[in-house]
Design a protein around this motif. Sequence first.
Motif, mmCIF file in Angstrom:
data_model
loop_
_atom_site.group_PDB
_atom_site.id
_atom_site.type_symbol
_atom_site.label_atom_id
_atom_site.label_comp_id
_atom_site.label_asym_id
_atom_site.label_seq_id
_atom_site.Cartn_x
_atom_site.Cartn_y
_atom_site.Cartn_z
ATOM 1 N N ALA A 334 -6.828 -3.228 -17.315
ATOM 2 C CA ALA A 334 -6.325 -1.879 -17.556
ATOM 3 C C ALA A 334 -7.312 -1.077 -18.401
ATOM 4 O O ALA A 334 -7.588 0.096 -18.116
ATOM 5 N N ALA A 335 -7.851 -1.697 -19.444
ATOM 6 C CA ALA A 335 -8.805 -1.010 -20.307
ATOM 7 C C ALA A 335 -10.074 -0.658 -19.538
ATOM 8 O O ALA A 335 -10.633 0.437 -19.683
ATOM 9 N N ALA A 336 -10.529 -1.578 -18.697
ATOM 10 C CA ALA A 336 -11.718 -1.305 -17.892
ATOM 11 C C ALA A 336 -11.464 -0.175 -16.905
ATOM 12 O O ALA A 336 -12.371 0.633 -16.619
ATOM 13 N N ALA A 337 -10.242 -0.081 -16.387
ATOM 14 C CA ALA A 337 -9.903 0.997 -15.456
ATOM 15 C C ALA A 337 -9.891 2.341 -16.166
ATOM 16 O O ALA A 337 -10.377 3.350 -15.631
ATOM 17 N N VAL A 338 -9.329 2.385 -17.377
ATOM 18 C CA VAL A 338 -9.373 3.618 -18.164
ATOM 19 C C VAL A 338 -10.833 4.010 -18.418
ATOM 20 O O VAL A 338 -11.222 5.178 -18.292
ATOM 21 N N TYR A 344 -16.803 7.947 -14.892
ATOM 22 C CA TYR A 344 -17.231 8.439 -13.590
ATOM 23 C C TYR A 344 -16.492 9.687 -13.136
ATOM 24 O O TYR A 344 -16.538 10.037 -11.963
ATOM 25 N N TYR A 345 -15.835 10.397 -14.039
ATOM 26 C CA TYR A 345 -15.026 11.528 -13.591
ATOM 27 C C TYR A 345 -15.851 12.635 -12.959
ATOM 28 O O TYR A 345 -15.366 13.358 -12.079
ATOM 29 N N GLU A 346 -17.104 12.761 -13.343
ATOM 30 C CA GLU A 346 -17.922 13.823 -12.769
ATOM 31 C C GLU A 346 -18.402 13.492 -11.364
ATOM 32 O O GLU A 346 -18.890 14.363 -10.647
ATOM 33 N N GLU A 347 -18.267 12.235 -10.952
ATOM 34 C CA GLU A 347 -18.764 11.816 -9.647
ATOM 35 C C GLU A 347 -17.676 11.758 -8.573
ATOM 36 O O GLU A 347 -17.980 11.512 -7.408
ATOM 37 N N TRP A 348 -16.418 11.924 -8.955
ATOM 38 C CA TRP A 348 -15.329 11.701 -7.996
ATOM 39 C C TRP A 348 -15.238 12.797 -6.958
ATOM 40 O O TRP A 348 -14.692 12.592 -5.875
ATOM 41 N N ASN A 349 -15.739 13.980 -7.248
ATOM 42 C CA ASN A 349 -15.517 15.147 -6.399
ATOM 43 C C ASN A 349 -15.960 14.875 -4.960
ATOM 44 O O ASN A 349 -17.111 14.527 -4.696
ATOM 45 N N ALA A 358 -13.333 1.391 -3.164
ATOM 46 C CA ALA A 358 -14.495 0.508 -3.115
ATOM 47 C C ALA A 358 -15.291 0.570 -4.411
ATOM 48 O O ALA A 358 -15.680 -0.468 -4.978
ATOM 49 N N ALA A 359 -15.531 1.794 -4.920
ATOM 50 C CA ALA A 359 -16.302 1.940 -6.153
ATOM 51 C C ALA A 359 -15.550 1.356 -7.343
ATOM 52 O O ALA A 359 -16.137 0.669 -8.184
ATOM 53 N N ALA A 360 -14.239 1.620 -7.401
ATOM 54 C CA ALA A 360 -13.451 1.138 -8.536
ATOM 55 C C ALA A 360 -13.420 -0.382 -8.573
ATOM 56 O O ALA A 360 -13.561 -0.999 -9.633
ATOM 57 N N THR A 361 -13.234 -0.999 -7.417
ATOM 58 C CA THR A 361 -13.182 -2.464 -7.374
ATOM 59 C C THR A 361 -14.492 -3.069 -7.867
ATOM 60 O O THR A 361 -14.497 -4.017 -8.663
ATOM 61 N N THR A 362 -15.597 -2.503 -7.401
ATOM 62 C CA THR A 362 -16.904 -3.009 -7.829
ATOM 63 C C THR A 362 -17.088 -2.875 -9.337
ATOM 64 O O THR A 362 -17.535 -3.812 -10.015
ATOM 65 N N LYS A 363 -16.731 -1.711 -9.882
ATOM 66 C CA LYS A 363 -16.890 -1.483 -11.313
ATOM 67 C C LYS A 363 -15.993 -2.418 -12.127
ATOM 68 O O LYS A 363 -16.411 -2.973 -13.150
ATOM 69 N N ILE A 370 -13.764 -9.510 -18.290
ATOM 70 C CA ILE A 370 -12.918 -9.793 -17.130
ATOM 71 C C ILE A 370 -12.955 -11.288 -16.823
ATOM 72 O O ILE A 370 -14.023 -11.876 -16.628
ATOM 73 N N THR A 371 -11.776 -11.897 -16.775
ATOM 74 C CA THR A 371 -11.655 -13.329 -16.508
ATOM 75 C C THR A 371 -11.377 -13.584 -15.031
ATOM 76 O O THR A 371 -11.202 -12.648 -14.243
ATOM 77 N N ALA A 372 -11.294 -14.853 -14.666
ATOM 78 C CA ALA A 372 -10.971 -15.210 -13.285
ATOM 79 C C ALA A 372 -9.589 -14.682 -12.905
ATOM 80 O O ALA A 372 -9.374 -14.198 -11.786
ATOM 81 N N ASP A 373 -8.628 -14.759 -13.839
ATOM 82 C CA ASP A 373 -7.296 -14.226 -13.563
ATOM 83 C C ASP A 373 -7.335 -12.715 -13.393
ATOM 84 O O ASP A 373 -6.634 -12.149 -12.540
ATOM 85 N N ASP A 374 -8.145 -12.036 -14.208
ATOM 86 C CA ASP A 374 -8.293 -10.588 -14.062
ATOM 87 C C ASP A 374 -8.874 -10.241 -12.696
ATOM 88 O O ASP A 374 -8.427 -9.298 -12.027
ATOM 89 N N ARG A 375 -9.876 -11.016 -12.281
ATOM 90 C CA ARG A 375 -10.484 -10.758 -10.982
ATOM 91 C C ARG A 375 -9.472 -10.955 -9.852
ATOM 92 O O ARG A 375 -9.464 -10.193 -8.877
ATOM 93 N N ALA A 376 -8.623 -11.948 -9.996
ATOM 94 C CA ALA A 376 -7.592 -12.167 -8.977
ATOM 95 C C ALA A 376 -6.628 -10.986 -8.926
ATOM 96 O O ALA A 376 -6.220 -10.542 -7.839
ATOM 97 N N TYR A 377 -6.261 -10.456 -10.099
ATOM 98 C CA TYR A 377 -5.381 -9.287 -10.137
ATOM 99 C C TYR A 377 -6.056 -8.086 -9.486
ATOM 100 O O TYR A 377 -5.440 -7.344 -8.704
ATOM 101 N N ILE A 378 -7.331 -7.869 -9.781
ATOM 102 C CA ILE A 378 -8.071 -6.743 -9.209
ATOM 103 C C ILE A 378 -8.125 -6.857 -7.685
ATOM 104 O O ILE A 378 -7.924 -5.873 -6.961
ATOM 105 N N GLN A 379 -8.371 -8.054 -7.193
ATOM 106 C CA GLN A 379 -8.438 -8.236 -5.738
ATOM 107 C C GLN A 379 -7.072 -8.034 -5.089
ATOM 108 O O GLN A 379 -6.979 -7.450 -3.995
ATOM 109 N N ARG A 380 -5.999 -8.488 -5.744
ATOM 110 C CA ARG A 380 -4.655 -8.241 -5.193
ATOM 111 C C ARG A 380 -4.376 -6.745 -5.145
ATOM 112 O O ARG A 380 -3.802 -6.237 -4.168
ATOM 113 N N SER A 381 -4.757 -6.047 -6.201
ATOM 114 C CA SER A 381 -4.548 -4.601 -6.236
ATOM 115 C C SER A 381 -5.332 -3.921 -5.118
ATOM 116 O O SER A 381 -4.827 -3.001 -4.455
#
Length: 596
Positions: A334-338, A344-349, A358-363, A370-381
């Motif tokens: 969640a913190a990494a997403a914030v 990257y707000y200037e690049e979203w346009n 795609a960009a968010a997942t990579t970032k 980020i742990t293995a469990d975090d990565r699993a959550y990101i991939q599920r999302s």
Amino acid sequence: MPHPSTGLRRARRPAAILATALAAAVLSSGTALFPAAAATAAAATAAEPDTAALAGALTAQRPTWEPCGLPDTSAEDEAQLRLSCATVTVPRDWHNPGDGRTIQVRISRTVASGEDRKGVLLVNPGGPGGSGLSLAPYVALSAPELAEHYDVIGFDPRGVGQSTPLLCTVTYRDTDVTNDLITRANVAGCRNTELTKYITTEQTAYDMDFIRVLLGERKLNYLGYSYGTWLGTWYAATFGSRTGRMVLDSVAAVGSPTLQETWDLQPFTRDRAFQEQLLPYMARHDDLYGRGTDPMAIRQMFERAGGTRVGMGPFMFGWFILGALYDTQNYPTAAAAVNTVIQYYEEWNGWTPEQILAAATTKLLAAPGITADDRAYIQRSRVNAEAALKAQRDQATLAQGAGEYTYDIDYVFEVIRCQDGQWNDSVAYWNAFSRRLTRDAPLVAPYLQNPPACAYWPTSNQMPTFDRKTFPKVLMLQDELDVATAYEGALTASKKLPGASMISVDNEGSHGVFPYYTTCVDDPVYAYLLDGRLPSETYTGCQAVPLPGETAVFEVGGKLTGKGTVRTQLVSDDMRAANRMLKRMLRTEPGPSYPE
């Protein structure tokens, strides 16, 4: 002030299994459909329904147990737990079983490993509309003391998953271009779908009792999370003499005649957790996120980047941040997403949702901490977001060049919560509620600008009243900053349920408590489920465990009282300060990040 660490780490929360999909579903979002025979005040004094007699010849069926093949349960665990599944046939309408129409309910079972078997423990993860087949092995593995003495039973409720599914056939017009018009079309299509009227908590409660009958059990013991607490309470109010030991974890407003109160509180609990716990966590880890040590300053950066109004923020919050708030072990995500929104707000346009995803997942996968469990959550999302985007594309393809078109949708979440009790049907009320959210919960307010589906769904159903002579004593568990079932609603419910005992976890923000792996929280659950002993006090206060990467617990929100409850505020002082700041920003800093 920080509290000393217990030295324990929490496992993933059971209710958080649903968080990603359901959190996004919540954000996107007369005449009774059938007579609620057991849902009147008179029902409290009526004889309990006899599901064995009502089911007639169906009572003679014997479950055929077979391998489950659940994707999230290994072959080794399946063998250890002696896990198997079966499909049982139930009346489609328990109020008219004589019509001969039936549906199927899929159940899972782990077999008690010890000699002192105490019966069955039926579990439900919530939703509404959550698949519960995998919850049985989850509970058995994470709480082996229970698996030793109970057969743990999971199930997909009617309308869900491997049980007879409900898909609503909806007809849309090419003029249905607003969220409100789409919601109205969804409601109309679902109400015209034949199976819909039988997909309710009341009908599922009858199914639960019939599962008890088919398993040859005198009583049904129960562990329910989130909406599962509403389901369990409905069962206990209907089948009091057949209810054994019942644990309600992350409690909906079960003392209310409708689920509306539970969902009305959610915008505030989400703003509260974001401002009171996530941002301070982020501020304590400036070494990871580089946004300074002031939570209010980080909020200002997030809002300047568009917040949840424009830009990447709405997408990131809906698919990565909100789901992470359901389980504090996901706070690094969640913190990494914030941080990604700020960076990257200037690049979203001009980016499409697919490009943002795609960009968010990579970032996020490359973010620090980020742990293995975090990565699993990101991939599920990511998978859930891709599925939602594909459904939108498919629907848009059907709409091209068509005056109207039909589309099948999974609307079980709305079907159940709307049909369980009448929500406010005044558009003026919901417009006023939206204005209140804009003032007091502006983080989530942009997602809730229209009346919910339930405002357009008339019903006379309501939960049966509680008979103090037959309603069982239950054990309740509640985290202070739960974003889905508010602490305030649970505390009110504890005073309405006859003989209830409640365990409060101070400074914890997850949705779903047990097992928590601290003696203060878990020992009373084991004492009750294994020996029938409830805590000596009505309320027990417990302390949280540290957040990921920390060794101390920090005081957030309210504080424990000497009576074992938490004194907290639904709209806290920090929330008010953040809301005033946002109001000033929108007034004095107009620009491309803000709507005209």
